[in-house]
Design an enzyme around this catalytic site. Structure first.
Site, PDB file in Angstrom:
ATOM      1  N   ASP A  59      10.697  -5.880 -27.040  1.00 31.44           N
ATOM      2  CA  ASP A  59      10.168  -6.797 -26.021  1.00 31.44           C
ATOM      3  C   ASP A  59       9.732  -8.071 -26.751  1.00 31.44           C
ATOM      4  OD1 ASP A  59      10.326  -4.625 -24.212  1.00 31.44           O
ATOM      5  OD2 ASP A  59       8.298  -3.981 -24.738  1.00 31.44           O
TER       6      ASP A  59
ATOM      7  N   ASP B  56      15.191  -5.623 -24.547  1.00 30.21           N
ATOM      8  CA  ASP B  56      14.367  -4.801 -23.666  1.00 30.21           C
ATOM      9  C   ASP B  56      13.567  -5.737 -22.758  1.00 30.21           C
ATOM     10  OD1 ASP B  56      13.554  -2.433 -22.581  1.00 30.21           O
ATOM     11  OD2 ASP B  56      11.997  -2.045 -24.034  1.00 30.21           O
TER      12      ASP B  56
ATOM     13  N   ASP C 214       6.208  -6.620 -21.724  1.00 31.10           N
ATOM     14  CA  ASP C 214       5.890  -5.297 -21.199  1.00 31.10           C
ATOM     15  C   ASP C 214       4.417  -4.993 -21.446  1.00 31.10           C
ATOM     16  OD1 ASP C 214       8.475  -5.107 -20.364  1.00 31.10           O
ATOM     17  OD2 ASP C 214       9.008  -3.353 -21.579  1.00 31.10           O
TER      18      ASP C 214
ATOM     19  N   ARG D  34      12.561  -6.345 -12.355  1.00 30.77           N
ATOM     20  CA  ARG D  34      11.226  -6.222 -12.950  1.00 30.77           C
ATOM     21  C   ARG D  34      10.517  -7.574 -13.096  1.00 30.77           C
ATOM     22  NH1 ARG D  34      12.210  -1.807 -17.865  1.00 30.77           N
ATOM     23  NH2 ARG D  34      13.100  -0.165 -16.562  1.00 30.77           N
TER      24      ARG D  34
HETATM   25 CA    CA Z   1       9.711  -2.302 -23.482  1.00 35.31          CA
END
Ligand code: CA
Length: 450
Positions: free
Chosen positions: A228, A267, A271, A323
């Site tokens: 991330d 990714d 996050d 997301r």
């Molecule tokens: Ca992640």
């Protein structure tokens, strides 16, 4: 002085004044044409000791967020490369510190500053073509990859992780200097740390050289990637502001298909997991990416219950597949954000993901989409039960996200209620969605702090 002489003098004075001022105007306009834009604007304000305003979202509550504002002069660093950044981060120490990033810092470099590419990390005989040959589902089947190529992939991935994962400790402020500060290929890990500020920084292309094949995800299997751009893990009191996070240079949409699935390289952009709490994300841009922001990473992570309280305001989500964010457990205040799905994004899935025990309070967000995206596509629910949504604009028109989700997403296991059990108390002014859309387009992202 006679009346006539007085009139003449006055006229002459006026004429002189006009002549002087038009000469000044000419000088100004010549200067404007000949000097670079940078020189005309006043020097950027020093933002490095700024603290979060007292009412600015969840990160402002329970003591607020000051980052490294109390750093003594020996803990204020200006860094221009990975080695300098790593020294300043000091292994994630809690000493109050301010780190200013100047120019572009590439995480994929060795200690002497030389660029490292995927071949430099590969070890123990790992090669992408051999890995793909070894675990092709048509010959390998549906079992989890194991054996020499998987072991070599793990060993190679560990070598990249050692370079690109950068631990950010408590009481730290990281700011970009000016308008061109970039951290390329890095993954900032704020893990079990309190009181962190990250501002005015572009975070670009946290590229994973060694994606792992996961045969059982979603039936068809999928590629799992590691990094991330920012990962908050057990992090509290975090303010992220005027950050730009994207896959710039390496969009996953341009990656090939392997085993029938997009060979993903990235990714999340940001996050927020593992009982992180009290986070404000403001005036930031999340762009050109698949899975932008995960808040809560597992339905069974009950340690997240009562945590994951996040405020997201005045952010732009542009060209994001899904997301934005997807939420489990958290009380998330989502206001005055701008969502843009360009016409050439054909794999758009949803923006707001409502999952287990989430309590998203969404107000006055603006969505702009091409014709093939409908208002019912904006929200997706898995095992969620509530969403508070008001003041939303869809291509310029008011839309009730809750009603339209319940009316058209009959595939959802149950209708969502509008009662999320809380009302946000800590926040700045909430503007109408049209006003926010306009302001965010002009003001969000790195290099745009005024
Ligand atoms: Ca992640």
């Amino acid at each position: 002085m006679s009346r006539r002489a007085f009139q003449l003098t006055t006229a002459l004075t006026l004429l002189t004044a006009l002549t002087v001022s038009s000469a000044q105007a000419r000088t100004e306009s010549v200067r404007a044409r000949t000097e670079p834009a940078q020189a005309r604007t006043k020097p950027a304000r020093d933002i490095s000791r700024d603290t979060l305003a007292a009412d600015d979202g969840w990160a402002a509550t329970r003591g607020g967020t000051s980052g490294g504002a109390r750093a003594d002069d020996s803990h204020v660093f200006t860094v221009t490369d990975r080695a300098g950044l790593v020294r300043a981060l000091d292994g994630g120490s809690a000493t109050p510190k301010i780190i200013k990033i100047a120019g572009a810092v590439d995480a994929n470099t060795d200690d002497e500053g030389r660029s490292l590419d995927c071949a430099d990390y590969a070890t123990d005989g790992y090669r992408a073509d051999r890995y793909l040959a070894a675990y092709d589902p048509r010959t390998w089947g549906g079992a989890k990859p194991s054996g020499p190529q998987e072991e070599a992939r793990k060993a190679s991935a560990a070598r990249q992780a050692e370079r690109v994962e950068l631990p950010v400790g408590p009481n730290t402020t990281i700011v970009g200097l000016g308008k061109s500060a970039v951290l390329k290929g890095g993954s900032l890990h704020v893990e079990n740390a309190d009181n962190v500020i990250i501002r005015n920084l572009e975070l670009r292309d946290a590229y994973d050289c060694f994606p792992a094949w996961q045969p059982n995800t979603g039936g068809l299997g999928d590629w799992k990637t590691a990094y991330d751009n920012i990962w908050l893990r057990g992090a509290t009191h975090v303010w992220i502001d005027h950050v730009t996070a994207s896959d710039k240079g390496h969009p996953d949409a341009k990656e090939p298909t392997r085993f029938g699935r997009n060979y993903l390289r990235h990714d999340g952009l940001l996050d927020i997991t593992n009982a992180s709490d009290l986070v404000t994300v403001s005036w930031s841009r999340f762009a050109d990416h698949d899975k932008a922001m995960l808040i809560g990473n597992g339905d069974t992570a009950t340690g997240d219950r009562g945590k994951l309280r996040v405020t997201l305001h005045h952010n732009e989500f542009e060209s994001v597949v899904q997301r934005a964010p997807r939420v489990r457990f958290g009380q998330v205040h989502l206001y005055n954000n701008r969502y843009v799905v360009p016409g050439d994004v054909h794999d758009y899935r949803y923006s707001i993901g409502v999952s287990t025990e989430s309590a998203v309070y969404a107000e006055n967000n603006a969505f702009t989409t091409p014709g093939h995206v409908e208002a019912a596509d904006l929200v997706k629910s898995w095992n969620g039960s509530a969403l508070h949504a008001k003041g939303s604009l869809f291509n310029g028109y008011p839309v009730d996200l809750l009603a339209i989700n319940n009316a058209y997403n009959s595939g959802s296991e149950r209708d969502l209620t509008g009662d999320v059990g809380w009302v946000p108390a800590s926040h700045g002014r909430v503007d109408g969605a049209a006003r926010a859309d306009h302001d965010v387009q002009r003001g969000a992202g790195a290099g745009r702090i005024r």
